[in-house]
Design a protein around this motif. Structure first.
Motif, PDB file in Angstrom:
ATOM      1  N   ASP A 118       0.808  -1.200   0.000  1.00 13.09           N
ATOM      2  CA  ASP A 118       0.000   0.000   0.000  1.00 13.09           C
ATOM      3  C   ASP A 118       0.846   1.256   0.000  1.00 13.09           C
ATOM      4  N   PHE A 119       2.131   1.134  -0.178  1.00 14.13           N
ATOM      5  CA  PHE A 119       3.050   2.269  -0.238  1.00 14.13           C
ATOM      6  C   PHE A 119       3.019   3.073   1.045  1.00 14.13           C
ATOM      7  N   SER A 120       3.029   2.417   2.153  1.00 17.08           N
ATOM      8  CA  SER A 120       3.025   3.108   3.441  1.00 17.08           C
ATOM      9  C   SER A 120       4.387   3.671   3.731  1.00 17.08           C
ATOM     10  N   SER A 121       4.451   4.681   4.561  1.00 17.01           N
ATOM     11  CA  SER A 121       5.711   5.252   4.989  1.00 17.01           C
ATOM     12  C   SER A 121       5.713   5.291   6.506  1.00 17.01           C
ATOM     13  N   GLY A 122       6.871   5.134   7.102  1.00 14.14           N
ATOM     14  CA  GLY A 122       6.964   5.072   8.542  1.00 14.14           C
ATOM     15  C   GLY A 122       6.601   3.684   9.022  1.00 14.14           C
ATOM     16  N   GLU A 123       6.356   3.580  10.326  1.00 16.28           N
ATOM     17  CA  GLU A 123       6.118   2.270  10.890  1.00 16.28           C
ATOM     18  C   GLU A 123       4.665   1.840  10.750  1.00 16.28           C
ATOM     19  N   MET A 124       3.769   2.783  10.545  1.00  8.73           N
ATOM     20  CA  MET A 124       2.352   2.445  10.515  1.00  8.73           C
ATOM     21  C   MET A 124       1.925   2.048   9.111  1.00  8.73           C
ATOM     22  N   VAL A 170      -0.680   1.781   6.146  1.00  3.45           N
ATOM     23  CA  VAL A 170      -1.816   2.595   5.745  1.00  3.45           C
ATOM     24  C   VAL A 170      -2.453   1.970   4.510  1.00  3.45           C
ATOM     25  N   ASN A 171      -3.763   1.792   4.545  1.00  2.32           N
ATOM     26  CA  ASN A 171      -4.512   1.345   3.375  1.00  2.32           C
ATOM     27  C   ASN A 171      -4.955   2.589   2.618  1.00  2.32           C
ATOM     28  N   TRP A 172      -4.144   2.985   1.668  1.00  2.00           N
ATOM     29  CA  TRP A 172      -4.390   4.245   0.986  1.00  2.00           C
ATOM     30  C   TRP A 172      -5.652   4.214   0.124  1.00  2.00           C
ATOM     31  N   ASP A 173      -6.032   3.054  -0.363  1.00  5.26           N
ATOM     32  CA  ASP A 173      -7.254   2.987  -1.165  1.00  5.26           C
ATOM     33  C   ASP A 173      -8.453   3.445  -0.350  1.00  5.26           C
ATOM     34  N   ASN A 174      -8.500   3.033   0.918  1.00 11.77           N
ATOM     35  CA  ASN A 174      -9.595   3.463   1.781  1.00 11.77           C
ATOM     36  C   ASN A 174      -9.484   4.932   2.157  1.00 11.77           C
ATOM     37  N   VAL A 212      -0.580  11.502  -2.808  1.00 15.79           N
ATOM     38  CA  VAL A 212       0.786  11.093  -2.509  1.00 15.79           C
ATOM     39  C   VAL A 212       0.912  10.870  -1.008  1.00 15.79           C
ATOM     40  N   ASP A 213       1.952  10.068  -0.627  1.00 19.32           N
ATOM     41  CA  ASP A 213       2.193   9.874   0.797  1.00 19.32           C
ATOM     42  C   ASP A 213       3.214  10.899   1.281  1.00 19.32           C
ATOM     43  N   SER A 214       3.740  10.714   2.480  1.00 17.91           N
ATOM     44  CA  SER A 214       4.651  11.700   3.060  1.00 17.91           C
ATOM     45  C   SER A 214       5.966  11.808   2.296  1.00 17.91           C
ATOM     46  N   ASN A 215       6.319  10.763   1.543  1.00 12.87           N
ATOM     47  CA  ASN A 215       7.542  10.808   0.739  1.00 12.87           C
ATOM     48  C   ASN A 215       7.280  11.264  -0.689  1.00 12.87           C
ATOM     49  N   LEU A 216       6.084  11.802  -0.940  1.00 14.55           N
ATOM     50  CA  LEU A 216       5.651  12.243  -2.268  1.00 14.55           C
ATOM     51  C   LEU A 216       5.622  11.093  -3.269  1.00 14.55           C
ATOM     52  N   VAL A 217       5.367   9.871  -2.755  1.00 15.68           N
ATOM     53  CA  VAL A 217       5.174   8.715  -3.630  1.00 15.68           C
ATOM     54  C   VAL A 217       3.697   8.642  -3.998  1.00 15.68           C
ATOM     55  N   HIS A 245      -6.912  25.362 -11.005  1.00 18.26           N
ATOM     56  CA  HIS A 245      -6.898  25.692  -9.589  1.00 18.26           C
ATOM     57  C   HIS A 245      -6.712  24.376  -8.835  1.00 18.26           C
ATOM     58  N   VAL A 246      -5.677  24.314  -8.000  1.00 20.74           N
ATOM     59  CA  VAL A 246      -5.315  23.083  -7.315  1.00 20.74           C
ATOM     60  C   VAL A 246      -5.736  23.177  -5.861  1.00 20.74           C
ATOM     61  N   ILE A 247      -6.526  22.215  -5.420  1.00 21.33           N
ATOM     62  CA  ILE A 247      -6.962  22.152  -4.022  1.00 21.33           C
ATOM     63  C   ILE A 247      -6.315  20.926  -3.397  1.00 21.33           C
ATOM     64  N   ALA A 248      -5.551  21.128  -2.319  1.00 21.30           N
ATOM     65  CA  ALA A 248      -4.861  20.032  -1.636  1.00 21.30           C
ATOM     66  C   ALA A 248      -5.486  19.817  -0.272  1.00 21.30           C
ATOM     67  N   THR A 249      -5.701  18.563   0.055  1.00 17.22           N
ATOM     68  CA  THR A 249      -6.264  18.223   1.368  1.00 17.22           C
ATOM     69  C   THR A 249      -5.556  17.005   1.929  1.00 17.22           C
ATOM     70  N   GLY A 250      -5.319  17.013   3.238  1.00 13.63           N
ATOM     71  CA  GLY A 250      -4.616  15.913   3.865  1.00 13.63           C
ATOM     72  C   GLY A 250      -5.437  14.639   3.860  1.00 13.63           C
ATOM     73  N   VAL A 251      -4.800  13.523   3.641  1.00 10.88           N
ATOM     74  CA  VAL A 251      -5.455  12.220   3.693  1.00 10.88           C
ATOM     75  C   VAL A 251      -4.590  11.285   4.516  1.00 10.88           C
ATOM     76  N   GLY A 252      -5.208  10.253   5.105  1.00  8.68           N
ATOM     77  CA  GLY A 252      -4.460   9.315   5.922  1.00  8.68           C
ATOM     78  C   GLY A 252      -4.206   9.859   7.303  1.00  8.68           C
ATOM     79  N   PRO A 253      -3.499   9.103   8.136  1.00  9.30           N
ATOM     80  CA  PRO A 253      -3.174   9.561   9.502  1.00  9.30           C
ATOM     81  C   PRO A 253      -2.397  10.868   9.470  1.00  9.30           C
ATOM     82  N   ALA A 254      -2.585  11.671  10.476  1.00  6.41           N
ATOM     83  CA  ALA A 254      -1.932  12.983  10.508  1.00  6.41           C
ATOM     84  C   ALA A 254      -0.423  12.876  10.492  1.00  6.41           C
ATOM     85  N   ASN A 255       0.119  11.818  11.136  1.00  4.99           N
ATOM     86  CA  ASN A 255       1.577  11.699  11.197  1.00  4.99           C
ATOM     87  C   ASN A 255       2.178  11.186   9.892  1.00  4.99           C
TER      88      ASN A 255
END
Length: 525
Positions: free
Chosen positions: A404-410, A412-416, A435-440, A503-513
């Motif tokens: 699921d291309f998770s980053s860090g120790e947790m 993450v099911n990014w599809d959900n 993208v995830d925290s590593n811009l993947v 016009h690009v709108i960015a919003t956080g997804v996944g766990p905050a960390n």
């Protein structure tokens, strides 16, 4: 509609829609199709598209334009033709794709932005033409001959190609080794037979010249040559081809056969004043020599040729017969074949073994049993490959890699996590990429692919790898920082793709960390 698809070289897989009329190709930014490479001229060539045909015209490029491996200046093209421009190989194909998709493939002449090119493959270094002769030969071989074999490797198994090359090498080696030796042996036997015929002819002439001069032909006895091996014929004839010896054929006319024809020619030459003998190959297995017999004419007080000694040698028994030749070829082929099989096996194992070790090491690295892949084999050309693999491994998350291309120790099911944003953007026909925290890239939709030209298979790759220019990378990094620092985990900005404003709108997804976020691209009216 016609399209060009890069099938080999940098940016392999990228495609370009062709417009009706002239489509210029080159490295300069005002071309319809921009190929960024030092081997491509500023204005390399042009494709003229009409309802009936596509016509290629070279624009005086430095390195030339090749179609299906042939250097051309002007040529009508058909679907399937491959055009080589520098290190790029482009294939012409027909497509029913709507014209609106063409904006992903070429630069609008009125726009200052370069044509977008997908960058999902590593750019190859620009190689300039060497100036020294060996370098030019190697460069020419690599650019003219090897593309054919690279094409074969794309369609056939590596081991099959190598096996065929070894078979061809074996056949050429056998023929090249045995045939020259056979020819040399035959020429040597022919030369020896001619020398023997000459020696025997002169011996007979020296022995019986006095008998001819005294007209005592009955004293001539050629029986001592009857038991000589491979002697086909020994006769003494006058210049009218009447036989003087042997006695069993006295006063007969030498007629028929190649010996008679040779004797007739020499008789005429002796009458015309020739004084020296001559040898000739009458066939592939018969050599003949004629030596003149000179006597003195008392009336004219001078010597003249009154008779000739003809000796022919049949050396067919000394030649390598067809069966023997077959045995020689067969033996050579078997020996060369066995050596070829041995060398083939060695080279195959030398080629495959490093990758088998690499595969095992990667498996252990992914399980956390090794810190990096080992590099035990000395293959200089693959040193950068091993280095890039280890560099990539060092950038992997220490907690492991998930599908699921998770980053860090947790995990993450990014599809959900991105499902709601994806549904909203697709219902509004807006481009979407997450993208995830590593811009993947962990998700995108077809609308974003159409807007950006970045293919769907970019999922799992970093934005830095797939972005066509630095501006998209800068946008992603800037929005990430703003999303992370914003209490609402959102930010917005403006961006252009090929001259079209969004016009690009960015919003956080996944766990905050995790600092993952999604970007939605809404076209400005």
């Amino acid at each position: 509609m016609h399209r060009l698809v890069i099938v080999s070289g940098p940016n392999r897989g990228s495609s370009f829609s062709l417009i009706d009329g002239e489509n210029s190709i080159g490295r300069q930014m005002d071309n319809h199709i921009v190929l960024s490479s030092g081997k491509v001229s500023k204005r390399h060539c042009a494709l003229l598209v009409t309802p009936r045909e596509v016509f290629l015209r070279d624009e005086g490029s430095t390195n030339g334009t090749f179609v299906n491996g042939t250097l051309v200046r002007k040529l009508p093209l058909k679907p399937g033709d491959k055009i080589s421009i520098g290190e790029f190989v482009l294939e012409l194909s027909s497509s029913t794709m709507p014209v609106s998709a063409a904006k992903e493939s070429f630069v609008n002449p009125m726009s200052a932005q370069p044509a977008p090119i997908v960058s999902n493959v590593r750019h190859e270094p620009v190689v300039e033409m060497p100036q020294d002769l060996p370098g030019k030969i190697i460069f020419g071989f690599e650019s003219k001959v090897m593309p054919f074999f690279y094409g074969l490797l794309m369609k056939n198994e590596y081991r099959s190609i190598v096996a065929i090359l070894f078979v061809v090498l074996t056949l050429v080696s056998v023929v090249g080794a045995v045939m020259p030796m056979t020819d040399l042996a035959e020429k040597s036997i022919q030369r020896e037979a001619m020398i023997r015929a000459k020696v025997l002819a002169r011996e007979v002439a020296d022995r019986y010249t006095p008998a001819i001069a005294s007209r005592s032909e009955s004293q001539i006895d050629l029986s001592f040559l009857e038991n000589e091996e491979s002697v086909k014929m020994v006769v003494i004839v006058d210049t009218n081809l009447q036989i003087i010896a042997p006695q069993s054929r006295l006063n007969q006319i030498l007629g028929g056969g190649r010996e008679a024809g040779f004797a007739m020619i020499m008789a005429k030459e002796f009458k015309d004043g020739r004084e020296k003998g001559l040898g000739r190959l009458l066939s592939d297995s018969v050599a003949a020599y004629i030596e003149p017999l000179k006597t003195t004419d008392p009336r004219q007080v001078k010597t003249q040729v009154t008779a000739m000694v003809l000796v022919s040698i049949d050396f067919s028994n000394n030649l390598l017969e067809a069966g023997g030749l077959g045995v020689a070829y067969g033996t050579g082929f078997v020996i060369a074949g066995l050596l070829a099989v041995l060398v083939f096996f060695i080279l195959m194992r030398l080629t495959i073994k490093p990758f088998e070790v690499l595969n095992d090491d990667l498996d252990q690295v992914l399980r956390g049993e090794l810190p990096k892949v080992t590099h035990e084999f000395k293959i200089e050309e693959l040193d950068p490959f091993w280095g890039n693999i280890n560099s990539t491994i060092q950038r992997l998350p220490k907690g492991g890699v998930s599908s699921d291309f998770s980053s860090g120790e947790m995990m993450v099911n990014w599809d959900n996590e991105i499902a709601s944003v994806r549904a909203l953007s697709e219902s509004s026909q807006m481009g979407f990429v997450a993208v995830d925290s590593n811009l993947v890239v962990v998700g995108m939709n077809p609308q974003f692919e159409e807007v950006s030209g970045i293919r769907m298979d970019a999922i799992g790759q970093a934005v830095q790898q797939i972005a066509r220019d630095q501006s998209l990378i800068s946008l992603a990094k800037d929005l990430q920082e703003r999303v992370v620092s914003s209490p609402s985990r959102s930010a917005s900005d403006d961006f252009e793709f090929s001259g079209v404003s969004f016009h690009v709108i960015a919003t956080g997804v996944g766990p905050a960390n995790q600092s993952g976020f999604a970007m939605v691209f809404k076209k400005k009216e």
